[in-house]
Design a protein around this motif. Structure first.
Motif: not given
Length: 598
Positions: A261-267, A278-288
């Motif tokens: 998103a823009g200049t930010t990349s996520y895993t 789940k529960t909060s915006l930080t409650g994501t699933t990380a790459q396995s």
């Protein structure tokens, strides 16, 4: 909303804008097209009102000699205002431009009625051009019996606590505005608009409070209730088998992929179009595994909440919302036309509004919903766990439910020009449910064979699903028709009528032109499922705010003229007429008539 239903002739515009008497329906016909009752709490019930909309389509367009204002030069703002003034016989200062965009050889503009420099909330108009000729015009402009002073005597800040208490919600910090609101009694009230949310129960309202008396007079509800290793979008449920998909993103629609998103990349399950958590915006699933590998197996013999199942659910939700984003982008739901993205680049629209999808949300069970605020605010989807089976099932693993919810975002943003507030009457809200079922069905079609369609059968473990009838071309299997709406009051039941009409339109187009297996990424073919989705999306842009089935049908006919030079006119009319939406359909009375020559 995907809630189980089991549980529960165009009007030609005058040259002056309409009197409010036209908004009321007589002789026992329900006023679904102008009203909707909102039960906010046991103590608060609001009867929301939207002036009746008139809608014209002009086929190949108004000739330039009809009015110089029918043409669309580069200055869409002034041209839209000039056209509406001319068409409705309005004085200077009575029309305010809100937004607009260009899509190839088509242009779209959305305006509001104006008084003393203050826009109206629910008196709006939309104009569409093709090749610089006006092809459609919808308007709910009114002539109020009285109009309140434009200088507020009560401040918005003094009313926030009252609104918070009445709606059991908290002011979300979105800037308040002052606007006019047309009321059912014919008067125009000056109101403050205040947004409040309650995250625990997923409520999100824009509340309109009289700026003179402090009375809460109306509301817009942004929430449409309902209703890697993933379940491919063509499948419905885990019983069909998860698969490992390699690079499923469409780089035309998502050029930076799904995790940047823009200049930010996520895993994690976060990117430009969606964040699945789940529960909060930080409650994501990380790459396995490194390299953006998300390989989690779902086992429906175990509770949805076990770690592997939760991860699989977030990954599937992330995949589905992104996939619908990408296919809808291909067909015209882009940045300029108010889609959901963090970063819009230089492509128009407002950014900072990805879809937030909450998986296994704690706010409910046996349901799902989608809140669609205006362009520039994130859409929020909540998926719940379903309790009909001994081992509970996760709605995020039944693809038709997730696609249904995402479609609410599409239809609410494209209707009325990105406000998120133009499917608020009972009939329009019902049609929103119908469009959502229809697009879910479209994504799961695998061939030109037209079969009956059932939604929600996995989470309920019921072959009949969550609707009253399968969607079908057979009147024996599904007897619903336009006149059925007269006896219906619940939006999902009304939505079933519209979805089944669209099922018959789809069947007619695929029956004539065949089926493309690559329709999701290649919108350039001539096959029937491609034609259908083009008209589906195009008509949303053309139709007026708070459409009826009649005006939405007219938008489909006009969309076919715009895109296909009217090649499908008779096919479309016959399909609509087969379920009562023929040329004479009005006030929930069926018509099997089609135009001369068909």
């Amino acid at each position: 909303m995907v809630l189980s239903s089991k549980l529960l002739s165009s009007v030609l515009l005058a040259v002056t804008y309409a009197s409010l008497s036209a908004a009321f329906v007589a002789n026992g016909v329900p006023n679904h097209s102008t009203h909707r009752t909102r039960h906010i709490s046991r103590e608060l019930k609001l009867e929301t009102f939207h002036p009746a909309t008139t809608y014209e389509t002009f086929g190949h367009g108004l000739a330039s000699d009809v009015s110089l204002d029918s043409r669309a030069p580069k200055d869409l703002n002034s041209t839209a205002i000039a056209f509406v003034k001319s068409r409705l016989g309005l004085e200077d200062g009575k029309v305010a431009y809100r937004s607009g965009f260009t899509d190839n050889n088509q242009k779209f503009a959305y305006v509001r009625q104006n008084h003393n420099g203050i826009p109206f909330i629910n008196a709006v108009a939309n104009i569409a051009w093709k090749d610089d000729k006006v092809v459609s015009f919808g308007s709910s402009f009114v002539k109020p019996t009285t109009i309140a002073s434009s200088k507020a005597t009560v401040s918005a800040s003094s009313l926030i606590s009252k609104v918070e208490e009445a709606f059991d919600a908290t002011y979300n910090g979105w800037p308040t505005t002052t606007q006019y609101l047309v009321k059912a009694d014919g008067s125009a009230a000056l109101v403050h608009t205040i947004q409040v949310q309650n995250e625990a129960v997923n409520s999100w309202f824009e509340v309109y409070v009289d700026a003179h008396s402090g009375e809460i007079v109306s509301v817009t509800d942004f929430v449409a209730e309902a209703t890697y290793k993933v379940l491919p979008i063509t499948k419905r449920a885990p019983t069909e088998g998860l698969q490992v998909l390699v690079d499923p993103q469409d780089t035309v629609a998502s050029p930076a992929g799904w995790h940047t998103a823009g200049t930010t990349s996520y895993t994690t399950t976060q990117g430009n179009n969606v964040i699945a958590y789940k529960t909060s915006l930080t409650g994501t699933t990380a790459q396995s595994a490194t390299g953006l590998v998300f390989n989690y197996t779902y086992d429906d013999t175990l509770a949805p909440t076990v770690t592997a199942n939760l991860n699989a659910a977030r990954v599937n939700a992330f995949y589905l919302i992104n996939t619908v984003h990408d296919l809808a982008y291909r067909y015209g739901f882009t940045e300029a036309s108010y889609n959901f993205q963090v970063d819009n680049g230089s492509n128009g629209g407002k950014g900072a509004d990805p879809v937030r999808i909450s998986v296994q949300d704690s706010g409910g069970t046996n349901n799902a919903n989608f809140a669609t605020p205006a362009d520039g605010q994130p859409g929020t989807c909540r998926m719940y766990v379903w309790t009909y089976t001994s081992v509970r099932r996760d709605g995020a693993l039944e693809n038709d439910i997730v696609v249904h919810e995402m479609t609410h975002g599409i239809t609410n943003r494209l209707t009325g020009g990105g406000t998120g507030s133009c499917l608020q009457t009972t009939e329009a809200g019902g049609m929103g449910e119908g469009w959502s079922d229809a697009l879910a069905e479209w994504t799961e079609q695998k061939s030109a064979t037209i079969t009956d369609y059932v939604l929600g059968d996995y989470v309920t473990d019921d072959a009949a699903g969550i609707r009253n009838y399968p969607y079908s071309t057979s009147t024996t299997t599904n007897p619903l028709k336009y006149s059925s709406v007269k006896t219906l009051t619940e939006v999902h039941n009304i939505g079933e009528v519209w979805a089944n009409i669209l099922h018959n339109v789809y069947a007619a187009l695929v029956g004539k032109y065949g089926f493309s297996a690559t329709a999701k990424t290649n919108p350039d073919g001539t096959e029937g499922n491609i034609v259908y989705l083009h008209l589906f999306i195009d008509a949303l842009k053309l139709q007026p705010c708070n459409p009826t089935m009649v005006t939405a049908r007219d938008a489909w006919i006009q969309a076919d003229v715009n895109r296909y030079a009217g090649a499908n006119k008779c096919l479309l009319w016959k399909a609509f007429a087969s379920r009562g939406l023929g040329t004479a359909a009005a006030s929930y009375v069926d018509s099997a008539l089609v135009p001369s020559g068909c």
